[in-house]
Design an enzyme around this catalytic site. Structure first.
Site, PDB file in Angstrom:
ATOM      1  N   SER A   1      64.514  54.057  60.503  1.00  0.00           N
ATOM      2  CA  SER A   1      65.955  53.875  60.323  1.00  0.00           C
ATOM      3  C   SER A   1      66.298  52.466  59.845  1.00  0.00           C
ATOM      4  CB  SER A   1      66.716  54.216  61.607  1.00  0.00           C
ATOM      5  OG  SER A   1      66.437  53.290  62.638  1.00  0.00           O
TER       6      SER A   1
ATOM      7  N   MET B   1      54.504  49.918  65.039  1.00  0.00           N
ATOM      8  CA  MET B   1      54.126  49.873  66.453  1.00  0.00           C
ATOM      9  C   MET B   1      52.683  49.437  66.691  1.00  0.00           C
ATOM     10  SD  MET B   1      57.021  50.501  67.588  1.00  0.00           S
ATOM     11  CE  MET B   1      56.650  50.534  69.340  1.00  0.00           C
TER      12      MET B   1
ATOM     13  N   ASN C   1      60.376  40.573  61.505  1.00  0.00           N
ATOM     14  CA  ASN C   1      60.374  41.683  62.453  1.00  0.00           C
ATOM     15  C   ASN C   1      61.752  41.784  63.078  1.00  0.00           C
ATOM     16  OD1 ASN C   1      59.219  43.776  64.110  1.00  0.00           O
ATOM     17  ND2 ASN C   1      59.248  42.335  65.808  1.00  0.00           N
TER      18      ASN C   1
ATOM     19  N   HIS D   1      63.522  43.125  66.675  1.00  0.00           N
ATOM     20  CA  HIS D   1      63.181  43.489  68.046  1.00  0.00           C
ATOM     21  C   HIS D   1      64.465  43.834  68.802  1.00  0.00           C
ATOM     22  CE1 HIS D   1      60.797  43.569  71.699  1.00  0.00           C
ATOM     23  NE2 HIS D   1      61.749  42.866  72.288  1.00  0.00           N
TER      24      HIS D   1
ATOM     25  N   GLU E   1      51.659  34.285  65.551  1.00  0.00           N
ATOM     26  CA  GLU E   1      50.495  34.916  66.179  1.00  0.00           C
ATOM     27  C   GLU E   1      50.717  35.292  67.639  1.00  0.00           C
ATOM     28  OE1 GLU E   1      46.812  32.923  65.355  1.00  0.00           O
ATOM     29  OE2 GLU E   1      47.279  32.674  63.225  1.00  0.00           O
TER      30      GLU E   1
ATOM     31  N   ASP F   1      56.393  38.859  69.542  1.00  0.00           N
ATOM     32  CA  ASP F   1      57.848  38.676  69.648  1.00  0.00           C
ATOM     33  C   ASP F   1      58.205  37.222  69.943  1.00  0.00           C
ATOM     34  OD1 ASP F   1      58.200  41.410  69.210  1.00  0.00           O
ATOM     35  OD2 ASP F   1      58.052  41.877  71.335  1.00  0.00           O
TER      36      ASP F   1
ATOM     37  N   GLU G   1      71.150  46.743  64.922  1.00  0.00           N
ATOM     38  CA  GLU G   1      69.941  46.434  64.146  1.00  0.00           C
ATOM     39  C   GLU G   1      70.155  46.734  62.671  1.00  0.00           C
ATOM     40  OE1 GLU G   1      66.184  48.009  65.584  1.00  0.00           O
ATOM     41  OE2 GLU G   1      67.005  48.134  67.612  1.00  0.00           O
TER      42      GLU G   1
END
Length: 200
Positions: A12, A89, A106, A108, A141, A144, A173
């Site tokens: 999405s 994932m 990313n 989250h 590295e 999150d 998001e």
């Protein structure tokens, strides 16, 4: 700028990015390729329906480094400038991160550094947080952990369940990711320590 999108599910957030490109609200980029570690990921089918190349590279039964080497090679083949994780994932190894240093974003579903890892919405709900939300950040590295580009807050209502909270966070998001991409693609920012600072 060419984007490479990695996803493992329905995609999405990928759709939100693709829609923003299509309607002209996100300029200066295109999606070169969509990759998934799962052949049946719904986002792959959506990408193909939109005429975007979509490739499944299964990691099942092979070492992680070997799988990621295939992912990296495919992204480089498509001359990807920026990698967008959209519900991917799997935790990326240092090998992958070094291949696209400071070029991986990313999203989250929490206000980092609170509630990293999986099931962040459920974590926030069970903890009794009054404010939840989402974070778009560069990937480093640690899980999150990278420099935060953008956050959007969501009030946790007394009538919420973990599921309704997750739905409202997901709505934010879909606005946050294209906006964060606009900021990054503009190049009008600096990073000082952990702080993303917009330049006027």
């Amino acid at each position: 700028m060419k984007l490479g999108v990695l996803l493992s599910g329905r995609g999405s957030n990928f759709v939100a990015i693709a829609d923003a490109i299509a309607d002209g609200s996100l300029e200066g980029c295109s999606i070169a390729v969509v990759l998934s570690n799962l052949p049946d990921a719904g986002g792959l089918a959506i990408a193909r329906e939109r005429g975007i190349e979509a490739i499944a590279i299964s990691g099942k039964g092979i070492p992680r480094e070997e799988h990621e080497a295939k992912m990296i090679a495919t992204l480089l083949e498509h001359e990807v400038d920026l990698v967008c994780l959209a519900g991917y994932m799997r935790i990326l190894t240092p090998q992958f991160i070094r291949a696209f240093q400071n070029r991986i974003l990313n999203i989250h579903p929490s206000l980092l550094p609170s509630f990293p890892g999986t099931h962040a919405q459920q974590q926030a709900f069970e903890y009794g947080a009054k404010i939840a939300g989402c974070t778009v950040h560069f990937v480093d590295e640690e899980v999150d952990h990278g420099v935060i580009v953008l956050q959007r807050a969501v009030a946790v209502e007394d009538t919420d369940t973990a599921e309704t909270l997750a739905e409202r966070i997901l709505h934010e998001e879909h606005a946050a990711y294209p906006e964060a991409l606009r900021r990054v693609l503009s190049g009008a920012y600096t990073v000082e320590g952990r702080r993303y600072i917009a330049r006027s």
